[in-house]
Design a protein around this motif. Structure first.
Motif, short mmCIF file in Angstrom:
data_model
loop_
_atom_site.label_atom_id
_atom_site.label_comp_id
_atom_site.label_asym_id
_atom_site.label_seq_id
_atom_site.Cartn_x
_atom_site.Cartn_y
_atom_site.Cartn_z
N TYR A 43 -6.69 2.22 5.54
CA TYR A 43 -5.76 1.48 6.41
C TYR A 43 -4.43 1.32 5.70
N GLN A 44 -3.35 1.64 6.45
CA GLN A 44 -2.02 1.46 5.89
C GLN A 44 -1.25 0.42 6.71
N PRO A 45 -0.74 -0.62 6.05
CA PRO A 45 -0.01 -1.67 6.78
C PRO A 45 1.27 -1.16 7.43
N ALA A 59 -5.15 3.32 10.97
CA ALA A 59 -6.39 3.84 10.39
C ALA A 59 -6.23 5.33 10.14
N LEU A 60 -6.53 5.75 8.92
CA LEU A 60 -6.39 7.17 8.53
C LEU A 60 -7.71 7.62 7.91
N VAL A 61 -8.29 8.65 8.49
CA VAL A 61 -9.64 9.04 8.10
C VAL A 61 -9.65 9.87 6.81
N ARG A 62 -10.67 9.66 6.00
CA ARG A 62 -10.92 10.42 4.77
C ARG A 62 -12.36 10.92 4.81
N TRP A 63 -12.60 12.02 4.10
CA TRP A 63 -13.96 12.55 4.01
C TRP A 63 -14.41 12.42 2.56
N HIS A 120 -7.72 17.26 21.77
CA HIS A 120 -9.04 17.54 22.34
C HIS A 120 -9.69 16.27 22.91
N GLN A 121 -9.40 15.15 22.28
CA GLN A 121 -9.94 13.89 22.81
C GLN A 121 -9.27 13.52 24.13
N LEU A 122 -7.97 13.80 24.21
CA LEU A 122 -7.25 13.46 25.43
C LEU A 122 -7.73 14.29 26.62
N CYS A 147 -3.24 3.58 20.33
CA CYS A 147 -3.57 5.00 20.17
C CYS A 147 -2.30 5.78 19.88
N GLU A 148 -2.30 6.50 18.77
CA GLU A 148 -1.16 7.32 18.40
C GLU A 148 -1.41 8.77 18.81
N ILE A 149 -0.42 9.32 19.49
CA ILE A 149 -0.48 10.71 19.95
C ILE A 149 0.82 11.37 19.54
N ALA A 234 9.30 3.21 11.77
CA ALA A 234 9.70 4.31 10.89
C ALA A 234 8.55 4.58 9.95
N GLU A 235 8.14 5.83 9.83
CA GLU A 235 7.04 6.15 8.91
C GLU A 235 7.59 6.84 7.66
N GLY A 236 6.81 6.78 6.60
CA GLY A 236 7.22 7.45 5.37
C GLY A 236 8.34 6.73 4.63
N VAL A 237 8.43 5.42 4.77
CA VAL A 237 9.44 4.65 4.05
C VAL A 237 9.00 4.55 2.59
N GLU A 238 9.78 5.14 1.70
CA GLU A 238 9.38 5.20 0.28
C GLU A 238 10.29 4.40 -0.64
N GLN A 255 6.70 1.50 7.78
CA GLN A 255 5.40 1.87 7.22
C GLN A 255 5.67 2.92 6.15
N GLY A 256 5.04 2.79 5.02
CA GLY A 256 5.24 3.81 3.99
C GLY A 256 4.84 3.33 2.61
N PHE A 257 4.88 4.27 1.67
CA PHE A 257 4.43 3.97 0.31
C PHE A 257 5.25 2.86 -0.34
P1 C2E Z 1 0.19 10.82 10.58
O1 C2E Z 1 -0.51 10.22 11.74
O2 C2E Z 1 1.63 11.19 10.73
O3 C2E Z 1 -0.07 9.80 9.39
C1 C2E Z 1 0.87 9.53 8.37
C2 C2E Z 1 0.55 10.31 7.11
O4 C2E Z 1 1.61 10.08 6.17
C3 C2E Z 1 -0.71 9.85 6.39
O5 C2E Z 1 -1.28 10.98 5.73
C4 C2E Z 1 -0.19 8.84 5.39
O6 C2E Z 1 -1.03 8.66 4.27
C5 C2E Z 1 1.10 9.51 4.99
N1 C2E Z 1 2.10 8.56 4.50
C6 C2E Z 1 2.23 7.25 4.79
N2 C2E Z 1 3.30 6.71 4.17
C7 C2E Z 1 3.87 7.71 3.45
C8 C2E Z 1 5.03 7.77 2.59
O7 C2E Z 1 5.74 6.79 2.34
N3 C2E Z 1 5.30 8.99 2.04
C9 C2E Z 1 4.54 10.08 2.28
N4 C2E Z 1 4.88 11.22 1.67
N5 C2E Z 1 3.45 10.06 3.10
C10 C2E Z 1 3.12 8.88 3.68
P2 C2E Z 1 -2.83 11.31 5.84
O8 C2E Z 1 -3.63 10.06 5.78
O9 C2E Z 1 -3.11 12.41 4.88
O10 C2E Z 1 -2.95 11.86 7.34
C11 C2E Z 1 -2.35 13.06 7.70
C12 C2E Z 1 -2.48 13.31 9.18
O11 C2E Z 1 -3.85 13.49 9.55
C13 C2E Z 1 -2.00 12.14 10.02
O12 C2E Z 1 -0.58 12.17 10.11
C14 C2E Z 1 -2.70 12.43 11.33
O13 C2E Z 1 -1.98 13.37 12.09
C15 C2E Z 1 -4.00 13.05 10.87
N6 C2E Z 1 -5.07 12.03 10.94
C16 C2E Z 1 -5.37 11.04 10.09
N7 C2E Z 1 -6.43 10.32 10.52
C17 C2E Z 1 -6.80 10.88 11.71
C18 C2E Z 1 -7.83 10.59 12.67
O14 C2E Z 1 -8.62 9.63 12.55
N8 C2E Z 1 -7.90 11.40 13.77
C19 C2E Z 1 -7.02 12.44 13.97
N9 C2E Z 1 -7.15 13.20 15.08
N10 C2E Z 1 -6.05 12.73 13.09
C20 C2E Z 1 -5.94 11.96 11.97
#
Ligand code: C2E
Ligand code: CA
Ligand code: CA
Ligand code: CA
Length: 278
Positions: A43-45, A59-63, A120-122, A147-149, A234-238, A255-257
């Motif tokens: 989870y990323q805030p 929520a960001l999935v990992r394996w 595919h889910q949509l 839901c993010e699309i 804004a995503e990827g704010v570093e 949102q970002g690192f």
């Molecule tokens: P996304 O939805 O664009 O998610 C943002 C990605 O950017 C995440 O990578 C996150 O860890 C990363 N990120 C966040 N802040 C920063 C930052 O400040 N700098 C940089 N360089 N990166 C940052 P992550 O977790 O590897 O996910 C990659 C992509 O995988 C996601 O892009 C999304 O498209 C997909 N994904 C992740 N979880 C799911 C899921 O549950 N289902 C589906 N269908 N796709 C997923």
């Protein structure tokens, strides 16, 4: 791809052709992973800019692969899509995110969580029902889920997605258009979507301090979004510099690192904005 010691996944790139043996190996690995619960949500805030507090989490999935360790979604999501496993995986993600939100609620913390949906889910007519079922199972309101699309999916798949979007909106789930700025949508297309939020792609944020044109694009996108009553993330704010520019331009959430990396669920309640760089 050459398979060495069964770890072809480590070298896998989405555009690569994979041979039959690898194909079968990865497919069975992924199936096994679904059965054995090898997936985990991080989870990323997301930070509310003006109020300076956490507004929600993505929520960001990992394996957790038994041999390879933690594998990121950019590697296995395209595989799951190719192997026809993404709907099951996506279903697990929705259910798990809802379960976690309910667990946090039980500890007195009300969180709103965003999940990423694959195209595919949509396309599944049962998606809205299964989201509704997960919400009901854990006693959540639709408004606790986003839901993010991606923009390109939202625009290119209009026929198939419109009904699903409207169904999700009807049960109170907010829609967010991800990676905005990369999909070339027109103003009228954007206006027709029942979305509530727009996420500016990381590539624009990256150049916002150094390149005048990137800053101008972000400024225009924020104005456009606000005119359409969408909130902007804004995503990827570093860096602090990026944050300062974004706040000055009126961006609603960040949102970002710079604030936090995606973290395990058990780290979320202990995380605080004041102790982070932000
Ligand atoms: P996304 O939805 O664009 O998610 C943002 C990605 O950017 C995440 O990578 C996150 O860890 C990363 N990120 C966040 N802040 C920063 C930052 O400040 N700098 C940089 N360089 N990166 C940052 P992550 O977790 O590897 O996910 C990659 C992509 O995988 C996601 O892009 C999304 O498209 C997909 N994904 C992740 N979880 C799911 C899921 O549950 N289902 C589906 N269908 N796709 C997923
Ligand atoms: Ca996303
Ligand atoms: Ca994104
Ligand atoms: Ca992305």
């Amino acid at each position: 791809a050459k398979r060495t010691g069964g770890s072809s996944l480590a070298f896998f790139e989405p555009h690569m052709a994979i041979d039959t043996a690898d194909h079968l190996q990865l497919q069975s690995d992924l199936r096994q992973a679904l059965e054995d619960n090898q997936f985990e949500l991080y989870y990323q805030p997301k930070i509310h800019g003006r109020r300076h507090r956490m507004s929600g989490l993505e929520a960001l999935v990992r394996w957790n692969h038994p041999r390879l360790g933690i594998v990121g979604p950019d590697t296995f999501i395209p595989l799951a899509e190719r192997f026809g496993l993404i709907v099951r995986l996506g279903h697990w993600v929705i259910n798990e995110a809802c379960r976690q939100v309910a667990a946090w609620s039980a500890e007195g913390r009300h969180m709103r969580v965003a999940v990423n949906l694959s195209v595919h889910q949509l396309r599944e007519t049962s998606l809205v029902d299964s989201v509704e079922e997960a919400l009901r199972r854990y006693g959540l309101l639709g408004s606790q889920l986003i839901c993010e699309i991606t923009e390109s999916v939202a625009i290119q798949e209009r026929e198939v997605t419109t009904r699903t979007f409207e169904g999700l909106a009807r049960i109170g789930v907010h829609l967010s258009i991800d990676d905005f700025g990369t999909g070339y949508s027109s103003l009228s297309q954007l206006r027709d979507l029942p979305a509530r939020q727009l996420k500016i792609d990381r590539s624009f944020v990256k150049d916002i301090e150094s390149k005048e044109d990137a800053r101008a694009v972000v400024e225009a996108v924020i104005k456009l979004a606000h005119a359409l009553r969408l909130t902007v993330v804004a995503e990827g704010v570093e860096t602090q510099g990026q944050r300062d520019v974004l706040l000055r331009l009126g961006c609603d959430e960040l949102q970002g690192f710079f604030y936090a990396r995606p973290m395990r669920a058990n780290a979320v309640l202990g995380w605080s904005l004041d102790e982070s760089a932000g």
